[in-house]
Design a protein around this motif. Structure first.
Motif, PDB file in Angstrom:
ATOM      1  N   ILE A 168      45.546  51.614  92.179  1.00 33.62           N
ATOM      2  CA  ILE A 168      44.955  51.137  93.432  1.00 33.62           C
ATOM      3  C   ILE A 168      45.880  50.142  94.126  1.00 33.62           C
ATOM      4  O   ILE A 168      46.092  50.216  95.349  1.00 33.62           O
ATOM      5  CB  ILE A 168      43.572  50.522  93.165  1.00 33.62           C
ATOM      6  CG1 ILE A 168      42.622  51.601  92.641  1.00 33.62           C
ATOM      7  CG2 ILE A 168      43.001  49.888  94.429  1.00 33.62           C
ATOM      8  CD1 ILE A 168      41.308  51.068  92.101  1.00 33.62           C
ATOM      9  N   THR A 169      46.456  49.208  93.370  1.00 30.98           N
ATOM     10  CA  THR A 169      47.329  48.212  93.996  1.00 30.98           C
ATOM     11  C   THR A 169      48.632  48.836  94.484  1.00 30.98           C
ATOM     12  O   THR A 169      49.220  48.357  95.467  1.00 30.98           O
ATOM     13  CB  THR A 169      47.641  47.060  93.027  1.00 30.98           C
ATOM     14  OG1 THR A 169      48.156  47.586  91.790  1.00 30.98           O
ATOM     15  CG2 THR A 169      46.386  46.246  92.747  1.00 30.98           C
ATOM     16  N   LEU A 170      49.105  49.901  93.829  1.00 30.07           N
ATOM     17  CA  LEU A 170      50.290  50.602  94.328  1.00 30.07           C
ATOM     18  C   LEU A 170      50.018  51.171  95.718  1.00 30.07           C
ATOM     19  O   LEU A 170      50.846  51.040  96.630  1.00 30.07           O
ATOM     20  CB  LEU A 170      50.697  51.723  93.367  1.00 30.07           C
ATOM     21  CG  LEU A 170      51.815  52.659  93.855  1.00 30.07           C
ATOM     22  CD1 LEU A 170      53.110  51.885  94.095  1.00 30.07           C
ATOM     23  CD2 LEU A 170      52.039  53.792  92.869  1.00 30.07           C
ATOM     24  N   VAL A 171      48.861  51.804  95.896  1.00 27.34           N
ATOM     25  CA  VAL A 171      48.521  52.374  97.199  1.00 27.34           C
ATOM     26  C   VAL A 171      48.381  51.255  98.247  1.00 27.34           C
ATOM     27  O   VAL A 171      48.844  51.402  99.388  1.00 27.34           O
ATOM     28  CB  VAL A 171      47.224  53.196  97.124  1.00 27.34           C
ATOM     29  CG1 VAL A 171      46.929  53.846  98.471  1.00 27.34           C
ATOM     30  CG2 VAL A 171      47.335  54.275  96.059  1.00 27.34           C
ATOM     31  N   ILE A 172      47.765  50.151  97.860  1.00 30.36           N
ATOM     32  CA  ILE A 172      47.616  49.027  98.782  1.00 30.36           C
ATOM     33  C   ILE A 172      48.975  48.515  99.242  1.00 30.36           C
ATOM     34  O   ILE A 172      49.155  48.099 100.398  1.00 30.36           O
ATOM     35  CB  ILE A 172      46.812  47.890  98.114  1.00 30.36           C
ATOM     36  CG1 ILE A 172      45.355  48.311  97.889  1.00 30.36           C
ATOM     37  CG2 ILE A 172      46.852  46.612  98.960  1.00 30.36           C
ATOM     38  CD1 ILE A 172      44.541  47.320  97.076  1.00 30.36           C
ATOM     39  N   SER A 173      49.975  48.572  98.363  1.00 31.32           N
ATOM     40  CA  SER A 173      51.283  47.990  98.671  1.00 31.32           C
ATOM     41  C   SER A 173      52.093  48.816  99.663  1.00 31.32           C
ATOM     42  O   SER A 173      53.086  48.332 100.216  1.00 31.32           O
ATOM     43  CB  SER A 173      52.096  47.829  97.379  1.00 31.32           C
ATOM     44  OG  SER A 173      52.540  49.087  96.894  1.00 31.32           O
ATOM     45  N   VAL A 174      51.704  50.070  99.894  1.00 34.66           N
ATOM     46  CA  VAL A 174      52.469  50.941 100.793  1.00 34.66           C
ATOM     47  C   VAL A 174      52.056  50.686 102.238  1.00 34.66           C
ATOM     48  O   VAL A 174      50.865  50.690 102.558  1.00 34.66           O
ATOM     49  CB  VAL A 174      52.253  52.428 100.442  1.00 34.66           C
ATOM     50  CG1 VAL A 174      53.001  53.325 101.429  1.00 34.66           C
ATOM     51  CG2 VAL A 174      52.708  52.709  99.014  1.00 34.66           C
ATOM     52  N   ASN A 175      53.034  50.473 103.097  1.00 33.92           N
ATOM     53  CA  ASN A 175      52.781  50.335 104.527  1.00 33.92           C
ATOM     54  C   ASN A 175      52.862  51.726 105.145  1.00 33.92           C
ATOM     55  O   ASN A 175      53.951  52.249 105.397  1.00 33.92           O
ATOM     56  CB  ASN A 175      53.816  49.398 105.164  1.00 33.92           C
ATOM     57  CG  ASN A 175      53.633  49.287 106.658  1.00 33.92           C
ATOM     58  OD1 ASN A 175      52.526  49.430 107.175  1.00 33.92           O
ATOM     59  ND2 ASN A 175      54.725  49.051 107.379  1.00 33.92           N
ATOM     60  N   PHE A 176      51.710  52.345 105.369  1.00 29.58           N
ATOM     61  CA  PHE A 176      51.666  53.721 105.843  1.00 29.58           C
ATOM     62  C   PHE A 176      51.888  53.789 107.351  1.00 29.58           C
ATOM     63  O   PHE A 176      50.958  53.652 108.145  1.00 29.58           O
ATOM     64  CB  PHE A 176      50.316  54.373 105.507  1.00 29.58           C
ATOM     65  CG  PHE A 176      50.195  54.826 104.089  1.00 29.58           C
ATOM     66  CD1 PHE A 176      50.857  55.950 103.651  1.00 29.58           C
ATOM     67  CD2 PHE A 176      49.410  54.124 103.184  1.00 29.58           C
ATOM     68  CE1 PHE A 176      50.754  56.385 102.336  1.00 29.58           C
ATOM     69  CE2 PHE A 176      49.296  54.542 101.873  1.00 29.58           C
ATOM     70  CZ  PHE A 176      49.971  55.677 101.448  1.00 29.58           C
ATOM     71  N   ARG A 177      53.140  54.015 107.745  1.00 27.66           N
ATOM     72  CA  ARG A 177      53.409  54.370 109.124  1.00 27.66           C
ATOM     73  C   ARG A 177      53.053  55.842 109.317  1.00 27.66           C
ATOM     74  O   ARG A 177      52.790  56.545 108.353  1.00 27.66           O
ATOM     75  CB  ARG A 177      54.882  54.125 109.451  1.00 27.66           C
ATOM     76  CG  ARG A 177      55.291  52.646 109.322  1.00 27.66           C
ATOM     77  CD  ARG A 177      56.778  52.497 109.175  1.00 27.66           C
ATOM     78  NE  ARG A 177      57.251  53.131 107.941  1.00 27.66           N
ATOM     79  CZ  ARG A 177      58.502  53.058 107.510  1.00 27.66           C
ATOM     80  NH1 ARG A 177      59.402  52.392 108.205  1.00 27.66           N
ATOM     81  NH2 ARG A 177      58.866  53.670 106.384  1.00 27.66           N
TER      82      ARG A 177
END
Length: 443
Positions: free
Chosen positions: A128-137
């Motif tokens: 979950i924290t890995l996904v949170i860390s991605v800045n999805f442009r």
């Protein structure tokens, strides 16, 4: 968080790791390391391996984050605090219940298998924290979406291959995913496909997760100026795959999701002609696939309603009854994990979690699912409710899909469970992470 450091200090590196975790969870089997330990998955090796290297990098930097990493962490602070609080409470509940059950009540013992429960918790936290860390442009999410669709198309093709036993793959390929029971499932009576999962029911609930996003996209994202034939075809193929799994719980989940999203779209767009056509087309496709399903599908479906003779139903009742008896003797704090003394097979995740951690632990377990649902609801209410938007933006679409998906997941957890299936929870953890990601601050 340590994802903004070391090997994954750049956003592209974090996205790449996420893609590898997603595709390995969707497509690869688990591998046995030692008979006394749970099988390990490639996605687990990636998560724990990269995280460990990032910790070493943080130590070598003198326990300091770079200026860029500190800014990233500031943007992630709200969702990170929320998910960290939930997992902190889960670990605290685990600790108290195990101490109470083993030391105070003197029941069972505490061993390495019980410690692995914490490893499971931590894996979920890392996903979950890995996904949170991605800045999805836009371009980043397009890459992520295409990777998921590529994996989904592979699973669809594999499912039809298993159903037809093309190239005799059920004897040389399918056993990798369930070495012990593949014959009784794929070659059983009725035969059930399992894709790359270890159980047809697990594969079935995966199709429910995929449909939540596809159907919400079909109604709320695709332009109303034309009819989305390709999306409808993909939805139909995924529904057909679920029928091939012959999972009754997943079938109920599909019905729930289609009903929620169709009624939602009907009222949101105020009975517009374009939406009525989409609802009607989806209903016709679903019914056509249903009436043309295999005889084995209807045999198993009918058997599920015959409660007095259904082995599946009677087995569920027996295992649930044993769990309820244990819960009644220690309802508040439970008994701890007790993996050496008590069975891990309950077929009801609410009962299993309550037996282990009591009603206190059950509260935190439900909070794990409901916190992102609340975040998603707030996003929908602030960005889309009452506006009749022609098309939802990316973040609102993700939240809408999760709002519709959670009731189906809650239903599934009555008969099995998402939290303790490491393959399924990786995928569901990514979904939860996407919802949390919508709460990040913008640059």
């Amino acid at each position: 968080m340590f994802w903004n450091n070391g090997l994954t200090r750049r956003n592209e590196s974090r996205l790449t790791l996420l893609l590898l975790v997603l595709l390995s969870a969707m497509l690869l089997p688990s591998f046995q390391v030692h008979p006394q330990l749970p099988n390990i998955r490639v996605d687990e090796a990636l998560l724990f391996g990269v995280f460990g290297l990032n910790i070493l990098a943080f130590i070598f930097r003198g326990f300091r984050f770079s200026e860029e990493a500190r800014e990233e962490l500031r943007l992630q602070s709200f969702p990170l605090k929320r998910i960290s609080l939930i997992f902190g409470c889960l670990v605290l509940s685990y600790t108290i219940s195990n101490f109470y059950g083993v030391v105070i009540r003197g029941a069972g013992a505490y061993g390495i298998r019980d410690v692995m429960e914490l490893v499971t918790f931590f894996k979920h936290y890392l996903v979950i924290t890995l996904v949170i860390s991605v800045n999805f442009r836009q371009v980043d999410f397009r890459i992520f979406r295409n990777a998921f669709l590529g994996g989904l198309v592979f699973l669809i093709l594999l499912s039809f291959g298993q159903a037809l036993n093309l190239f005799n793959l059920n004897t040389w390929f399918s056993p990798y995913f369930n070495p012990n029971h593949w014959e009784t499932m794929i070659l059983g009576n009725p035969a059930r496909v399992l894709g790359t999962f270890d159980n047809p029911n697990v594969f079935g609930i995966f199709t429910v997760m995929a449909l939540a996003f596809l159907v919400s996209y079909y109604y709320f994202v695709e332009s109303k100026a034309y009819f989305p034939f390709l999306v409808l075809i993909l939805i139909g193929l995924v529904i057909k795959v679920e029928y091939l799994t012959i999972s009754r719980t997943a079938l109920a989940g599909i019905g729930l999701i289609l009903t929620i999203l169709s009624v939602w779209a009907f009222f949101y767009y105020k009975r517009r002609k374009a939406i009525l056509i989409r609802i009607g087309a989806l209903f016709l496709v679903t019914m056509l696939l249903f009436v043309t399903a295999s005889d084995g599908f209807f045999v198993r479906l009918t058997d599920g309603f015959n409660y007095s003779t259904s082995n599946s139903f009677l087995g569920h009742v027996e295992r649930l009854g044993a769990a309820v008896g244990s819960i009644s003797q220690s309802p508040i704090l439970g008994w701890g994990t007790q993996k050496h003394a008590m069975t891990t097979v309950v077929d009801n995740e609410y009962a299993l979690f309550t037996r282990r951690y009591g009603f206190v632990g059950l509260f935190f377990y439900l909070w794990f699912y409901l916190q992102p649902w609340v975040i998603g609801l707030k996003r929908y209410l602030s960005e889309a409710s009452g506006r009749a938007l022609e098309s939802f933006d990316l973040k609102t679409w993700i939240c809408t899909a999760y709002l519709a998906l959670l009731p189906a997941v809650f239903l599934y957890n009555f008969m099995a469970g998402v939290f303790y299936n490491l393959q399924l929870l990786t995928i569901f953890g990514i979904i939860i992470g996407l919802v949390y990601n919508t709460a990040r601050e913008e640059y």
